[in-house]
Structure formats: structure tokens, C-alpha cells
Design a protein around this motif. Structure first.
Motif, PDB file in Angstrom:
ATOM      1  N   UNK A   2       6.044  56.736  51.198  1.00 39.85           N
ATOM      2  CA  UNK A   2       6.622  55.414  51.003  1.00 39.85           C
ATOM      3  C   UNK A   2       7.618  55.476  49.854  1.00 39.85           C
ATOM      4  N   UNK A   3       8.885  55.216  50.185  1.00 44.39           N
ATOM      5  CA  UNK A   3       9.927  55.205  49.161  1.00 44.39           C
ATOM      6  C   UNK A   3      10.131  53.787  48.649  1.00 44.39           C
ATOM      7  N   UNK A   4      10.603  53.706  47.418  1.00 40.21           N
ATOM      8  CA  UNK A   4      10.995  52.387  46.911  1.00 40.21           C
ATOM      9  C   UNK A   4      12.256  51.898  47.614  1.00 40.21           C
ATOM     10  N   UNK A   5      13.199  52.826  47.835  1.00 44.93           N
ATOM     11  CA  UNK A   5      14.479  52.440  48.430  1.00 44.93           C
ATOM     12  C   UNK A   5      14.928  53.487  49.446  1.00 44.93           C
ATOM     13  N   UNK A   6      15.535  52.989  50.512  1.00 44.81           N
ATOM     14  CA  UNK A   6      16.230  53.841  51.462  1.00 44.81           C
ATOM     15  C   UNK A   6      17.661  53.329  51.571  1.00 44.81           C
ATOM     16  N   UNK A 181       7.152  46.548  54.451  1.00 46.07           N
ATOM     17  CA  UNK A 181       8.015  47.723  54.400  1.00 46.07           C
ATOM     18  C   UNK A 181       9.075  47.665  55.508  1.00 46.07           C
ATOM     19  N   UNK A 182       9.972  48.630  55.437  1.00 46.28           N
ATOM     20  CA  UNK A 182      10.927  48.883  56.517  1.00 46.28           C
ATOM     21  C   UNK A 182      10.676  50.298  57.010  1.00 46.28           C
ATOM     22  N   UNK A 183      10.521  50.451  58.311  1.00 39.19           N
ATOM     23  CA  UNK A 183      10.336  51.767  58.912  1.00 39.19           C
ATOM     24  C   UNK A 183      11.675  52.250  59.458  1.00 39.19           C
ATOM     25  N   UNK A 184      12.026  53.470  59.113  1.00 35.73           N
ATOM     26  CA  UNK A 184      13.277  54.070  59.568  1.00 35.73           C
ATOM     27  C   UNK A 184      12.922  55.343  60.327  1.00 35.73           C
ATOM     28  N   UNK A 191      10.456  57.389  58.025  1.00 35.26           N
ATOM     29  CA  UNK A 191      10.312  57.078  56.610  1.00 35.26           C
ATOM     30  C   UNK A 191       9.893  55.621  56.464  1.00 35.26           C
ATOM     31  N   UNK A 192       9.216  55.328  55.374  1.00 38.95           N
ATOM     32  CA  UNK A 192       8.869  53.959  55.008  1.00 38.95           C
ATOM     33  C   UNK A 192       9.531  53.645  53.672  1.00 38.95           C
ATOM     34  N   UNK A 193      10.086  52.450  53.557  1.00 37.11           N
ATOM     35  CA  UNK A 193      10.714  52.044  52.302  1.00 37.11           C
ATOM     36  C   UNK A 193      10.399  50.582  52.025  1.00 37.11           C
ATOM     37  N   UNK A 194      10.288  50.281  50.750  1.00 37.49           N
ATOM     38  CA  UNK A 194      10.072  48.871  50.377  1.00 37.49           C
ATOM     39  C   UNK A 194      11.356  48.055  50.558  1.00 37.49           C
ATOM     40  N   UNK A 195      12.522  48.679  50.331  1.00 34.53           N
ATOM     41  CA  UNK A 195      13.804  48.016  50.515  1.00 34.53           C
ATOM     42  C   UNK A 195      14.779  48.996  51.192  1.00 34.53           C
ATOM     43  N   UNK A 196      15.619  48.452  52.076  1.00 34.02           N
ATOM     44  CA  UNK A 196      16.621  49.263  52.752  1.00 34.02           C
ATOM     45  C   UNK A 196      18.001  48.666  52.525  1.00 34.02           C
ATOM     46  N   UNK A 197      18.966  49.535  52.243  1.00 34.56           N
ATOM     47  CA  UNK A 197      20.372  49.137  52.158  1.00 34.56           C
ATOM     48  C   UNK A 197      21.147  50.005  53.144  1.00 34.56           C
TER      49      UNK A 197
END
Length: 395
Positions: A2-6, A181-184, A191-197
């Protein structure tokens, strides 16, 4: 993990965003995903390398502010990281009475934007640039040149040094947001991220639709075709030479650009592209063409700009017509001087009603921010654009 940001997209806006996120949140985990095998290969790596001053934009507008800040931020970044750049200045040349009138309006706009600009006479123009002809010009001393590909590589090194992970050659195939989360997903990985840009440039609308966002625009690719002057004419100008732009058109016109490697390019024109990422003259992606051909806004835009579109297409197909555009202010150029050079492609967002989007366009949810349109000059403005994105993400 789990990433903080993607961050999706390895162009200069995506890289600057990842870099600034890690500066704002030291120790945060971040992954940047790029479908190509290197950074900055599309719009960033195919532009003219100009550090713009920001004189074209409405006073008080976000574009004017970001460009002004970005010009200084880019120069400071290059100085700090030993990236070659040069502040050579730009001349906007009026070649007829209508352009001279437009020049005065542009001077007023630049003064309102607090940008240093000097009006110079026909005689002064000849003294500064013996090979350039015009009734007069505006001189913008703060305009510079750089290799934005080098800037991208430096940003990539900073991201890695701050603990970020860069995944090249990885094409995103699915994006799904949940409450937490956001799953990519890519082929065989996720990947899992708390925020995606998402800063996906030419593919920005597709990434937004992939994420399920309701958008009312499409990216239409416009090819900017360039020529390069022969080495013996690399000293033909001392500054960048631009025409006075037509305020009714979204492009700046064909100009002479000194490059940081010492060469001089001529261009670009602006013709409809038949592939979002096809830089060859005969590049064709049926999927890309069908995508915009089925979008009603495309046909409305084409109809509304049909006259200029025909002129641009003529000059693309007829090299002598292209030459005549250049000879308006550089009469000494000959047909043999226009040597092949790589093209660029601009991601132009078009709304369903046919309106060209000239400003920033975002699509956001609780955990995602999609940069759907980062207008020119996004490369110059990348660092303050990233600051703006980071501020939104950290709310």
C-alpha cells in the motif's frame, strides 16, 4: 504494498508532482508508473525547449501567474542541478500593420502581467537581428532555452533519492477506487494507493474514463511539424524569433528557435494528427482517429476553424508554403534550408460543444485527481503546477 501516493505519467508534470509530493511529505511511499521505457518521451521530449515568460496570457489569470513563477523556478532548478540553460531573450516581430496593432495590445498585456518587455523600432530590430525583417518588435529578455528531457531525468533522480519508486514500461489497464484506497492494475501486477494523481497528457481522457469519471471532452492530437536549419546557418539569429500571434487562433505560429544544443529549428505548424503518439509523417492509429471522429465536439471544432486548418494542412503538404510563412520575417531562408526534424504532438482537450480548452482542466474524486488538460506552456510551468496539484491532493 500500500503506497501513500501513486502518480501515473512520466512527463514533466507527473515527475514534478511526484518530486513535490515527496518534498511535502518526507518519508511517504510513492510509486510513479510510466508506460514507456524512459521518462519524458512524448509532449515533454518533443517540445521546442523554450522557457516562456508568460506575456500571452490574460492579466491575473492562473496561466499567467504559473508561467511567470515557472520560468524562474525552472531556471533555479537548472542552476541547482547543473542543467545547461540559456536566457537568450525573444523577439516578437510585426511584419505588417495589423500585426503592429496587435503588438501594441500584447505590450499592454505584458505590462499588466508585470513582465519586462521592450518595444523596439524597425531600425533597432535590424541592428539586433540583421537577418530578420519587420516593422518593429517586442523584446522579452527573460525568455530562455533548455532541454526539458534533461530536466525530466534530473527530477527522476530526485524522486529516487527521496525514496520514490519509478516503474517504466508499465501500462495501466484498470483503475478502481474504493472508500479507502485506489487500485491500479497492469498486466500481471497491481498496486494500492491512498491517493492517485494522473498526469497522462495525450492519454489523459482515456485514463479518466478508465477510472470511471464522467468527462465531457476528448483529447485531439495536433501535430507540430518542425524543420531544422543547416549547421552553417545556426548563427542566423541571436534570439528566439516569434511572429505576433493571431488572438483568434490557439497556436503561436511558426517561429525560429535556438536550441540548447546550438541548432536552430523552424516551426511548428499545427495540423490534425492521425495518431496520438505517432511522430512520423505518415503515422496512423485507426483507434485514435475513430475515438475523436465519433466525438461530436471534434466536428464542431473542425468546422469553426476550417479556414486556418486548410492553411496549416496546405503548408504541411507543400514545403514552399511553409517556407513563405518563415520568409515573412526571415527573407533570407531558402527551400534547401528546411531540413527534416522531429515533430511534436500537442494534446488538445476539446469539449462536446466544440470549444477548445485553453485552461487547466481537472477531474477529481475523494482519492483521485486527474489532470485532464495542462495547457501550454506546461513544461515551463511544471514546478508551480505541481505545487498546485500537491496542495489539492493534501487537502
Amino acid at each position: 504494498m500500500l503506497y501513500d501516493y501513486c502518480v501515473i505519467g512520466g512527463g514533466i508534470v507527473g515527475l514534478a508532482t511526484a518530486m513535490q509530493l515527496l518534498e511535502a511529505r518526507p518519508g511517504a511511499s510513492l510509486v510513479l508508473i510510466e508506460k514507456e521505457d524512459a521518462l519524458g518521451l512524448h509532449q515533454t521530449g518533443h517540445n521546442s525547449g523554450v522557457i516562456h515568460a508568460g506575456i500571452y496570457y490574460p492579466p491575473g489569470s492562473l496561466k499567467a501567474e504559473l508561467c511567470r513563477k515557472g520560468a524562474q523556478a525552472t531556471k533555479d532548478f537548472c542552476a541547482e542541478h547543473d542543467i545547461a540553460f540559456e536566457v537568450c531573450g525573444k523577439l516578437l516581430v510585426a511584419t505588417n500593420p495589423l500585426e503592429a496593432k496587435r503588438m501594441e495590445a500584447l505590450l499592454e498585456r505584458s505590462q499588466s502581467n508585470a513582465i519586462e518587455v521592450h518595444r523596439i523600432s524597425e531600425g533597432e530590430l535590424r541592428e539586433r537581428e540583421p537577418n530578420i525583417a519587420g516593422l518593429g518588435a517586442l523584446f522579452v529578455p527573460s525568455t530562455g532555452i533548455v532541454s526539458y528531457a534533461e530536466v525530466c531525468r534530473a527530477m527522476g533522480r530526485i524522486i529516487a533519492a527521496r525514496g520514490g519508486e519509478i516503474r517504466l514500461g508499465t501500462r495501466v489497464s484498470a483503475i478502481r477506487e474504493t472508500a479507502d484506497t485506489v487500485s491500479i492494475s497492469s498486466d500481471g501486477e497491481s498496486w494500492q494507493a491512498r491517493k492517485l494523481v494522473a498526469c497522462a497528457g495525450l492519454q489523459s481522457d482515456r485514463l479518466a474514463r478508465l477510472a470511471g469519471l464522467p468527462i465531457d471532452h476528448r483529447i485531439v492530437p495536433f501535430r507540430g511539424e518542425y524543420y531544422r536549419l543547416p549547421d552553417e546557418k545556426s548563427g542566423i539569429v541571436r534570439h528566439l524569433i516569434y511572429p505576433i500571434p493571431d488572438p483568434d487562433l490557439p497556436f503561436l505560429g511558426i517561429h525560429l528557435t535556438r536550441m540548447i544544443d546550438g541548432s536552430v529549428t523552424v516551426g511548428p505548424n499545427a495540423v490534425l494528427g492521425f495518431a496520438r503518439e505517432g511522430y512520423g509523417h505518415l503515422s496512423l492509429s485507426p483507434g485514435d482517429v475513430v475515438d475523436y471522429a465519433l466525438f461530436p465536439g471534434f466536428w464542431k471544432t473542425l468546422l469553426g476553424n476550417r479556414k486556418s486548418a486548410l492553411v496549416e494542412m496546405r503548408n504541411s503538404l507543400w514545403k514552399r508554403g511553409y517556407l513563405e510563412e518563415c520568409r515573412k520575417y526571415c527573407p533570407g531562408l531558402e527551400l534547401a534550408d528546411l531540413l527534416p526534424h522531429r515533430a511534436g504532438i500537442r494534446a488538445q482537450a476539446v469539449r462536446r460543444d466544440g470549444t477548445l480548452v485553453h485552461d487547466f482542466l481537472f477531474a477529481a474524486t475523494d482519492r483521485m485527481l486527474h489532470v485532464c488538460n495542462a495547457p501550454s506552456p506546461a513544461a515551463t510551468s511544471a514546478i508551480p503546477i505541481a505545487d498546485m496539484i500537491v496542495e489539492r491532493v493534501l487537502l
